[in-house]
Design an enzyme around this catalytic site. Sequence first.
Site, PDB file in Angstrom:
ATOM      1  N   LYS A  69     -30.798  15.607 -13.182  1.00  0.00           N
ATOM      2  CA  LYS A  69     -29.969  15.025 -12.092  1.00  0.00           C
ATOM      3  C   LYS A  69     -30.662  13.950 -11.923  1.00  0.00           C
ATOM      4  CE  LYS A  69     -26.653  15.058  -9.297  1.00  0.00           C
ATOM      5  NZ  LYS A  69     -26.033  13.441  -9.830  1.00  0.00           N
ATOM      6  N   LYS A  93     -38.219  16.186  -6.865  1.00  0.00           N
ATOM      7  CA  LYS A  93     -37.445  16.042  -5.659  1.00  0.00           C
ATOM      8  C   LYS A  93     -36.623  17.118  -5.635  1.00  0.00           C
ATOM      9  CE  LYS A  93     -35.785  11.866  -5.047  1.00  0.00           C
ATOM     10  NZ  LYS A  93     -34.956  10.583  -5.164  1.00  0.00           N
ATOM     11  N   LYS A 105     -32.847  10.155 -15.089  1.00  0.00           N
ATOM     12  CA  LYS A 105     -32.890   8.871 -14.532  1.00  0.00           C
ATOM     13  C   LYS A 105     -32.018   8.190 -15.472  1.00  0.00           C
ATOM     14  CE  LYS A 105     -33.184   6.907 -10.264  1.00  0.00           C
ATOM     15  NZ  LYS A 105     -33.628   7.487  -9.050  1.00  0.00           N
ATOM     16  N   THR A 189     -28.689   9.976   1.955  1.00  0.00           N
ATOM     17  CA  THR A 189     -29.900   9.781   2.004  1.00  0.00           C
ATOM     18  C   THR A 189     -30.448   9.171   3.022  1.00  0.00           C
ATOM     19  OG1 THR A 189     -29.545   8.854  -0.606  1.00  0.00           O
ATOM     20  CG2 THR A 189     -31.779   8.355   0.366  1.00  0.00           C
ATOM     21  N   ASN A 220     -28.132   0.929   0.575  1.00  0.00           N
ATOM     22  CA  ASN A 220     -27.424   2.206   1.098  1.00  0.00           C
ATOM     23  C   ASN A 220     -28.268   3.029   1.920  1.00  0.00           C
ATOM     24  OD1 ASN A 220     -25.175   3.795   1.516  1.00  0.00           O
ATOM     25  ND2 ASN A 220     -25.984   5.226  -0.006  1.00  0.00           N
ATOM     26  N   SER A 354     -25.442  15.296  -3.557  1.00  0.00           N
ATOM     27  CA  SER A 354     -24.795  15.258  -4.825  1.00  0.00           C
ATOM     28  C   SER A 354     -24.509  16.471  -5.238  1.00  0.00           C
ATOM     29  CB  SER A 354     -25.880  14.338  -5.579  1.00  0.00           C
ATOM     30  OG  SER A 354     -25.728  12.995  -5.834  1.00  0.00           O
TER      31      SER A 354
HETATM   32  N1  GLU Z   1     -30.532   8.027  -6.621  1.00  0.00           N
HETATM   33  C1  GLU Z   1     -30.721   9.115  -5.505  1.00  0.00           C
HETATM   34  C2  GLU Z   1     -32.360   9.358  -5.959  1.00  0.00           C
HETATM   35  O1  GLU Z   1     -33.053   8.776  -6.344  1.00  0.00           O
HETATM   36  C3  GLU Z   1     -29.875   9.996  -5.780  1.00  0.00           C
HETATM   37  C4  GLU Z   1     -29.756  10.850  -7.092  1.00  0.00           C
HETATM   38  C5  GLU Z   1     -28.613  11.934  -7.354  1.00  0.00           C
HETATM   39  O2  GLU Z   1     -27.935  11.942  -6.375  1.00  0.00           O
HETATM   40  O3  GLU Z   1     -28.484  12.345  -8.269  1.00  0.00           O
HETATM   41  O4  GLU Z   1     -32.486  10.290  -5.182  1.00  0.00           O
END
Ligand code: GLU
Length: 428
Positions: A69, A93, A105, A189, A220, A354
């Site tokens: 994810k 994370k 990613k 976030t 954001n 998410s």
């Molecule tokens: N891009 C965000 C992060 O770095 C969210 C990633 C997601 O929701 O999968 O945590």
Amino acid sequence: MATNDVFTDALSRLEQIGKDVDIDPEAIAALQQPRAMLTASVPLRMDDGSMRYLTAYRCRYNDARGPTKGGIRYHPDVSRAEIQALALWMTLKCAVVGIPYGGGKGGVVVDPKALSPMELERLSRGYMRAMADFVGPETDIPAPDVYTNARIMGWMADEYETIHRRNTPGVITGKPIALGGSLGRDEATGRGAFLVIRRYAERAGLEPEKTRVAVQGFGNAGYHVARLLQEAGYKIVAASDSKGAIYSPDGFGLYHQKQETRKLEGVYCDGSVCELVDHERITNEELLELDVDLLVPAALEGVIHEGNAGRIRAKTIAEVANGPVEASADETLRERGIVVLPDVLVNAGGVTVSYFEWVQNRQGMAWTLEEVRSRLEARMFDAFDAMWAEFDGQGRTARAAAYTVALRRIEEALLAGGDHAYFSGGQR
Ligand code: GLU
């Protein structure tokens, strides 16, 4: 700046912390390289008829705890090393907040501000065409990241559904609400970061009214965290976007919500009111070195490094961006008594909501905003408390504490099928 690339930097930190907290070397070895990395060239027909080929990546770093994810970023500085580092951090994370995902990613090397809306749509659909066999609701689930948003996620979901000829909202998160997005995902976030800061303030005895905050970055995440901190009484004394920063030692007393424009001075000052708010223009670098209580880097990685770590005057840093502090600066900040609340905890609210979006898509149900917010709060507080138990009085940094929580969970999943001792008949 670092002499190493950002991925090497991330690995050195992982290895160091892994040793300090006695994580099985087999688990650390599993995290030293991505499971899979796809590099693609995405053809983009420009509005003037010309053709460009853009380099695109998707990394599935580790899936021991579930499907990978993580977001997709559009930025001219995207590189293979950066995507791998970000995917490793996503792995940690998701484990810190205990959601059943591994880390991934993606990114495209492009300046999205130089594209027209139609070029942006063609690029986003092209990215999904290139990745359509690599991602999926049970394998790898993308989301927004730097310079991508809900509309882009909607285009990508639509492209995936066109290719696979079935409705599959769970393939991507951060979608528009009308296309199966979740309420509360846009602010998640920022809200998650705010909740971590609030919990930390309670533990460390910080009073919001006496806490002067500088926020670097106004995307954001930066926008929502600044808004929520301000609403809770914190004193925002500086804020910045990619063009520069504004500073007012007495704080921006007036707050005007102008999310549509997201222009810094539009948010903090409105027309004539702007003249009442006395502010100085400073650079992004100067903002980082201001004498504040809380520094919130919410832009890109690597802004605090060996070169400026000795000049940081904030007492606490809350990493809302991914990787804003280089590994080389960790020790200097620790020696100087600066507490760094780490990215893998602070900005985990985005991926947590998410996850809620993905669960709702699988349930075929939509939760209320209150439900999303209260579940987010419970997850963030649990994660904070798990980190705190490893941090408070243990003599390690908050980052090492959060990594410890994550690495133990990943280790458990990786070694559940047997470790070295098991397969060698008890002998190591
Ligand atoms: N891009 C965000 C992060 O770095 C969210 C990633 C997601 O929701 O999968 O945590």
